[in-house]
Design a protein around this motif. Structure first.
Motif, PDB file in Angstrom:
ATOM      1  N   LEU A  65     -42.304 -49.229  55.066  1.00 20.84           N
ATOM      2  CA  LEU A  65     -42.159 -47.939  55.735  1.00 20.84           C
ATOM      3  C   LEU A  65     -40.725 -47.429  55.628  1.00 20.84           C
ATOM      4  O   LEU A  65     -40.496 -46.230  55.398  1.00 20.84           O
ATOM      5  CB  LEU A  65     -42.571 -48.065  57.204  1.00 20.84           C
ATOM      6  N   ILE A  66     -39.746 -48.327  55.774  1.00 20.49           N
ATOM      7  CA  ILE A  66     -38.344 -47.942  55.607  1.00 20.49           C
ATOM      8  C   ILE A  66     -38.113 -47.413  54.195  1.00 20.49           C
ATOM      9  O   ILE A  66     -37.435 -46.392  53.995  1.00 20.49           O
ATOM     10  CB  ILE A  66     -37.412 -49.137  55.893  1.00 20.49           C
ATOM     11  N   GLY A  67     -38.689 -48.089  53.192  1.00 17.29           N
ATOM     12  CA  GLY A  67     -38.540 -47.633  51.820  1.00 17.29           C
ATOM     13  C   GLY A  67     -39.127 -46.250  51.602  1.00 17.29           C
ATOM     14  O   GLY A  67     -38.538 -45.420  50.912  1.00 17.29           O
ATOM     15  N   LEU A  68     -40.295 -45.987  52.206  1.00 17.46           N
ATOM     16  CA  LEU A  68     -40.917 -44.679  52.078  1.00 17.46           C
ATOM     17  C   LEU A  68     -40.083 -43.591  52.747  1.00 17.46           C
ATOM     18  O   LEU A  68     -39.926 -42.488  52.208  1.00 17.46           O
ATOM     19  CB  LEU A  68     -42.319 -44.703  52.694  1.00 17.46           C
ATOM     20  N   LEU A  69     -39.532 -43.895  53.920  1.00 18.86           N
ATOM     21  CA  LEU A  69     -38.750 -42.908  54.652  1.00 18.86           C
ATOM     22  C   LEU A  69     -37.402 -42.643  53.990  1.00 18.86           C
ATOM     23  O   LEU A  69     -36.971 -41.494  53.847  1.00 18.86           O
ATOM     24  CB  LEU A  69     -38.535 -43.370  56.093  1.00 18.86           C
ATOM     25  N   MET A  70     -36.717 -43.715  53.570  1.00 15.05           N
ATOM     26  CA  MET A  70     -35.382 -43.571  53.009  1.00 15.05           C
ATOM     27  C   MET A  70     -35.402 -43.102  51.558  1.00 15.05           C
ATOM     28  O   MET A  70     -34.423 -42.539  51.070  1.00 15.05           O
ATOM     29  CB  MET A  70     -34.619 -44.896  53.090  1.00 15.05           C
ATOM     30  N   GLY A  71     -36.514 -43.333  50.849  1.00 16.16           N
ATOM     31  CA  GLY A  71     -36.617 -42.909  49.457  1.00 16.16           C
ATOM     32  C   GLY A  71     -37.281 -41.554  49.340  1.00 16.16           C
ATOM     33  O   GLY A  71     -36.631 -40.504  49.334  1.00 16.16           O
ATOM     34  N   GLY A  72     -38.637 -41.584  49.278  1.00 15.40           N
ATOM     35  CA  GLY A  72     -39.370 -40.324  49.145  1.00 15.40           C
ATOM     36  C   GLY A  72     -39.198 -39.412  50.329  1.00 15.40           C
ATOM     37  O   GLY A  72     -39.041 -38.198  50.191  1.00 15.40           O
ATOM     38  N   GLY A  73     -39.224 -39.996  51.530  1.00 12.47           N
ATOM     39  CA  GLY A  73     -39.130 -39.168  52.719  1.00 12.47           C
ATOM     40  C   GLY A  73     -37.795 -38.480  52.877  1.00 12.47           C
ATOM     41  O   GLY A  73     -37.719 -37.361  53.389  1.00 12.47           O
TER      42      GLY A  73
END
Length: 295
Positions: A65-73
């Motif tokens: 979830l951190i990866g999704l938020l910090m990358g794509g998000g």
């Protein structure tokens, strides 16, 4: 702070600011699809940070979830916003990340907001209102909505990082890169078209730009900043990172011909002043996260 380290911090902030302006050129002037551009950037980051990937931080769902938020998000939404808004306006709207971080910390980490933090949040929000104000009323363009969403996603990812113990910054970068390189190409295929045609049309300048944003900005500047964090208190570093939005505004005016009038000047002063008040408060649990909202 030693003079050498201060100059290093100034260089880091200038690199972050130049990255904001360069990203605007890539997704607007060069017409490279923004999600595709984010995917290219994180592909290089994931490859370089591969040696630090294992062991996987636990719980797995949180690091994903951190990866999704910090990358794509965060980055993909910012790049989408930069298609239709100026780096100067984006730099001011991104200051919303600081009150977002504090408010999410109240909800997720059980922190309390004292009066000084409240004043800082209020000034930041007032500054943003000045930026989006027009004689006919308050208007927030679609591009600025995406920038605000990017600030929120980055703040949510940063607060979640506080819940993960004993994970090095390099491991965080490795997993953000891996999650992004899996998710962003899929999103680009679904929502964009002509990705490779636009990339080939730009050619080697795009290759150089992607290498700069991934190696110099993501790996180099971020790692150098983590080095400074280990040697200096966050409440000393965080106010100095306000060089980044100021430099972004200046470079935006000089390079991308951003319009910068009295209204935006007042808004920038209020927003950055609010962030400064928050950053100067001693011992907040989120003070290590404030710097993330300046980039």
């Amino acid at each position: 702070m030693r003079a050498r380290d201060f100059l290093l911090l100034v260089l880091i902030c200038l690199i972050w600011a130049s990255n904001n302006v360069l990203s605007k050129i890539i997704v607007d002037d060069w017409a490279v699809p923004p999600i595709f551009y984010a995917a290219l950037r994180f592909s290089v980051v994931a490859l370089v940070m591969l040696p630090w990937l294992l062991p996987m931080p636990r719980p797995a769902w949180r690091i994903i979830l951190i990866g999704l938020l910090m990358g794509g998000g965060n980055f993909a939404l910012l790049f989408i916003g930069l298609q239709t808004t100026s780096p100067s306006s984006a730099a001011i709207i991104l200051q919303l990340g600081v009150p977002f971080t504090i408010l999410l910390s109240v909800l997720m980490l059980g922190e309390r907001i004292h009066w000084r933090r409240g004043v800082g949040i209020g000034l930041t929000l007032l500054g943003v209102l000045f930026v989006v104000w027009r004689p006919e009323g308050l208007t927030l363009s679609l591009g600025l909505w995406f920038v605000a969403a990017a600030a929120f996603a980055g703040s949510a990812g940063a607060v979640l990082m506080k819940r993960v113990q004993d994970v090095s910054p390099f491991r965080f970068q490795a997993w953000v890169g891996l999650v992004s390189v899996i998710s962003l190409p899929v999103a680009s295929l679904l929502f964009e078209e002509g990705q490779w045609a636009s990339a080939l049309a730009v050619g080697w300048p795009l290759v150089a730009a992607v290498l700069f944003t991934s190696l110099i900005v993501s790996v180099g500047a971020h790692s150098a900043y983590y080095h400074l964090i280990r040697n200096y208190e966050a409440n000393l570093l965080a106010p100095l990172t306000l060089i980044t939005p100021l430099a972004t505004i200046a470079l935006g005016v000089l390079i991308t011909n951003d319009a910068f009038d009295f209204r935006m000047g007042v808004g920038a002063a209020l927003a950055i002043g609010g962030v400064l008040i928050v950053a100067l408060r001693r011992k907040p649990a989120t003070e290590l996260l404030v710097d993330r909202e300046q980039r």
